[in-house]
Design a protein around this motif. Structure first.
Motif, PDB file in Angstrom:
ATOM      1  N   GLY A  68      -1.563  10.234  -7.858  1.00 14.68           N
ATOM      2  CA  GLY A  68      -0.899  11.519  -8.042  1.00 14.68           C
ATOM      3  C   GLY A  68       0.608  11.399  -8.011  1.00 14.68           C
ATOM      4  N   LEU A  69       1.128  10.590  -7.091  1.00 22.09           N
ATOM      5  CA  LEU A  69       2.575  10.389  -7.016  1.00 22.09           C
ATOM      6  C   LEU A  69       3.094   9.674  -8.258  1.00 22.09           C
ATOM      7  N   LEU A  70       2.338   8.684  -8.727  1.00 20.86           N
ATOM      8  CA  LEU A  70       2.768   7.967  -9.929  1.00 20.86           C
ATOM      9  C   LEU A  70       2.787   8.887 -11.145  1.00 20.86           C
ATOM     10  N   MET A  71       1.805   9.773 -11.261  1.00 27.43           N
ATOM     11  CA  MET A  71       1.764  10.670 -12.410  1.00 27.43           C
ATOM     12  C   MET A  71       2.875  11.717 -12.358  1.00 27.43           C
ATOM     13  N   SER A 110      -3.126  -1.917  -0.131  1.00 24.08           N
ATOM     14  CA  SER A 110      -2.339  -1.758   1.091  1.00 24.08           C
ATOM     15  C   SER A 110      -0.835  -1.733   0.800  1.00 24.08           C
ATOM     16  N   LYS A 111      -0.394  -2.535  -0.193  1.00 15.87           N
ATOM     17  CA  LYS A 111       1.017  -2.533  -0.570  1.00 15.87           C
ATOM     18  C   LYS A 111       1.399  -1.235  -1.274  1.00 15.87           C
ATOM     19  N   LEU A 112       0.522  -0.739  -2.117  1.00 15.93           N
ATOM     20  CA  LEU A 112       0.796   0.535  -2.789  1.00 15.93           C
ATOM     21  C   LEU A 112       0.840   1.674  -1.776  1.00 15.93           C
ATOM     22  N   CYS A 113      -0.048   1.622  -0.792  1.00 14.46           N
ATOM     23  CA  CYS A 113      -0.076   2.642   0.258  1.00 14.46           C
ATOM     24  C   CYS A 113       1.234   2.623   1.044  1.00 14.46           C
ATOM     25  N   ALA A 114       1.705   1.433   1.412  1.00 11.47           N
ATOM     26  CA  ALA A 114       2.948   1.319   2.168  1.00 11.47           C
ATOM     27  C   ALA A 114       4.139   1.804   1.351  1.00 11.47           C
ATOM     28  N   ALA A 115       4.162   1.456   0.052  1.00 15.23           N
ATOM     29  CA  ALA A 115       5.310   1.794  -0.789  1.00 15.23           C
ATOM     30  C   ALA A 115       5.398   3.284  -1.094  1.00 15.23           C
ATOM     31  N   TYR A 116       4.266   3.916  -1.377  1.00 19.46           N
ATOM     32  CA  TYR A 116       4.293   5.304  -1.847  1.00 19.46           C
ATOM     33  C   TYR A 116       3.906   6.329  -0.787  1.00 19.46           C
ATOM     34  N   LEU A 117       3.081   5.929   0.169  1.00 17.58           N
ATOM     35  CA  LEU A 117       2.655   6.872   1.206  1.00 17.58           C
ATOM     36  C   LEU A 117       3.281   6.560   2.557  1.00 17.58           C
ATOM     37  N   HIS A 118       3.994   5.431   2.624  1.00 18.93           N
ATOM     38  CA  HIS A 118       4.719   5.023   3.840  1.00 18.93           C
ATOM     39  C   HIS A 118       3.797   4.974   5.053  1.00 18.93           C
ATOM     40  N   SER A 119       2.626   4.395   4.849  1.00 15.50           N
ATOM     41  CA  SER A 119       1.678   4.255   5.946  1.00 15.50           C
ATOM     42  C   SER A 119       0.879   2.973   5.760  1.00 15.50           C
ATOM     43  N   ASP A 120       0.274   2.511   6.847  1.00 17.58           N
ATOM     44  CA  ASP A 120      -0.555   1.304   6.801  1.00 17.58           C
ATOM     45  C   ASP A 120      -1.985   1.679   6.432  1.00 17.58           C
ATOM     46  N   LEU A 121      -2.638   0.798   5.697  1.00 19.15           N
ATOM     47  CA  LEU A 121      -4.023   1.007   5.302  1.00 19.15           C
ATOM     48  C   LEU A 121      -4.906   0.031   6.069  1.00 19.15           C
ATOM     49  N   ASP A 122      -5.786   0.570   6.870  1.00 21.27           N
ATOM     50  CA  ASP A 122      -6.685  -0.257   7.679  1.00 21.27           C
ATOM     51  C   ASP A 122      -7.826  -0.787   6.804  1.00 21.27           C
ATOM     52  N   LYS A 123      -7.932  -2.118   6.694  1.00 22.96           N
ATOM     53  CA  LYS A 123      -8.982  -2.729   5.873  1.00 22.96           C
ATOM     54  C   LYS A 123      -9.993  -3.500   6.726  1.00 22.96           C
ATOM     55  N   ARG A 148     -14.902   7.421   7.911  1.00 17.58           N
ATOM     56  CA  ARG A 148     -13.444   7.642   7.841  1.00 17.58           C
ATOM     57  C   ARG A 148     -12.789   6.586   6.973  1.00 17.58           C
ATOM     58  N   TYR A 149     -13.222   5.334   7.120  1.00 14.57           N
ATOM     59  CA  TYR A 149     -12.655   4.247   6.329  1.00 14.57           C
ATOM     60  C   TYR A 149     -12.896   4.467   4.839  1.00 14.57           C
ATOM     61  N   ALA A 150     -14.129   4.764   4.473  1.00 16.29           N
ATOM     62  CA  ALA A 150     -14.469   4.946   3.063  1.00 16.29           C
ATOM     63  C   ALA A 150     -13.715   6.122   2.464  1.00 16.29           C
ATOM     64  N   ALA A 151     -13.601   7.200   3.219  1.00 15.20           N
ATOM     65  CA  ALA A 151     -12.870   8.373   2.731  1.00 15.20           C
ATOM     66  C   ALA A 151     -11.380   8.080   2.613  1.00 15.20           C
ATOM     67  N   SER A 152     -10.840   7.339   3.579  1.00 11.00           N
ATOM     68  CA  SER A 152      -9.413   7.014   3.559  1.00 11.00           C
ATOM     69  C   SER A 152      -9.064   6.139   2.371  1.00 11.00           C
ATOM     70  N   ASP A 153      -9.911   5.145   2.069  1.00  8.49           N
ATOM     71  CA  ASP A 153      -9.648   4.230   0.961  1.00  8.49           C
ATOM     72  C   ASP A 153      -9.506   4.982  -0.362  1.00  8.49           C
ATOM     73  N   VAL A 154     -10.463   5.838  -0.667  1.00 11.00           N
ATOM     74  CA  VAL A 154     -10.430   6.535  -1.951  1.00 11.00           C
ATOM     75  C   VAL A 154      -9.364   7.625  -1.955  1.00 11.00           C
ATOM     76  N   ALA A 155      -9.051   8.190  -0.788  1.00  9.17           N
ATOM     77  CA  ALA A 155      -7.977   9.183  -0.721  1.00  9.17           C
ATOM     78  C   ALA A 155      -6.617   8.554  -1.008  1.00  9.17           C
ATOM     79  N   VAL A 156      -6.423   7.315  -0.552  1.00  8.04           N
ATOM     80  CA  VAL A 156      -5.173   6.608  -0.838  1.00  8.04           C
ATOM     81  C   VAL A 156      -5.016   6.394  -2.338  1.00  8.04           C
ATOM     82  N   VAL A 157      -6.106   5.982  -3.011  1.00  7.32           N
ATOM     83  CA  VAL A 157      -6.051   5.820  -4.472  1.00  7.32           C
ATOM     84  C   VAL A 157      -5.652   7.141  -5.131  1.00  7.32           C
ATOM     85  N   ARG A 158      -6.301   8.221  -4.731  1.00  6.79           N
ATOM     86  CA  ARG A 158      -5.992   9.548  -5.290  1.00  6.79           C
ATOM     87  C   ARG A 158      -4.535   9.915  -5.070  1.00  6.79           C
ATOM     88  N   ASP A 159      -4.033   9.721  -3.862  1.00  3.89           N
ATOM     89  CA  ASP A 159      -2.680  10.171  -3.528  1.00  3.89           C
ATOM     90  C   ASP A 159      -1.613   9.319  -4.197  1.00  3.89           C
TER      91      ASP A 159
END
Length: 210
Positions: free
Chosen positions: A165-168, A120-133, A151-162
């Motif tokens: 990608g930004l870090l790389m 959730s912290k990585l999502c906020a820092a790099y994607l500027h959005s909240d992650l619903d857990k 939607r939740y399961a897809a969102s979780d793994v999409a956040v990891v991917r995104d």
């Protein structure tokens, strides 16, 4: 949720060098495997596998060519290793990627340099959005899964991917040794990807960013 798991896994993995990986569990037992890449997302239920890992997923997990990236990837990989009795290779921990590549943002923020950063912290820092857990502990054995669970399961793994990608694409990524945040699992222990087996034993190396 694909009927043909092998086809779905191969579609996500086609021509990429890394995929996002996440696992949903019920009482410590993995029941849903989530994969994501630039090609899309695959949500794969384990209930119909009878303890056997589909061929394409086994190739992905045990292969070294395609990295598996995740938040707490060690925990997810250990669950899959136990479930299928296989060695999971070339795993990359997302929070260690952030600390190794974007040191200025993270290394001064924790007293423990090896502590995980919550997704959730990585999502906020790099994607500027909240992650619903809120659905983390929902019933993932339900058949069918609800639209909200999907939607939740897809969102979780999409956040990891995104985030990965930004870090790389971060200016520092090319100068950072990927072995700082990569490892394989062997007999329940983690080992650096570049470690060779010799003299009948493996040498365990620290994964904390230097």
């Amino acid at each position: 949720l694909p009927d043909d798991v092998d086809a779905a896994v191969r579609s996500v993995c086609a021509g990429v060098d890394a995929v996002a990986l996440d696992v949903e569990c019920v009482r410590g037992t993995p029941v849903l495997v989530q994969l994501a890449s630039k090609h899309g997302i695959a949500l794969c239920r384990m209930s119909a596998w009878n303890g056997n890992c589909p061929g394409a997923l086994q190739e992905l997990l045990t292969g070294k060519d395609v990295a598996k990236v995740g938040a707490n990837i060690l925990g997810d990989a250990a669950l899959l290793q136990t479930a299928f009795d296989l060695e999971v290779r070339n795993c990359r921990e997302l929070s260690l990627m952030a600390k190794a590549i974007d040191r200025g943002a993270w290394c001064a923020s924790s007293a423990d340099p090896a502590a995980d950063i919550a997704l959730s912290k990585l999502c906020a820092a790099y994607l500027h959005s909240d992650l619903d857990k809120t659905l983390t502990t929902s019933d993932w054995t339900a058949d069918p899964l609800s639209a909200e669970q999907i939607r939740y399961a897809a969102s979780d793994v999409a956040v990891v991917r995104d985030v990965a990608g930004l870090l790389m694409r971060h200016p520092s990524s090319c100068s950072v040794d990927a072995n700082l945040y990569s490892w394989r699992l062997y007999q329940g222990k983690r080992y650096r990807n570049d470690t060779e087996r010799g003299a009948g034993r493996w040498k365990v190396q620290s994964l904390a960013p230097r």
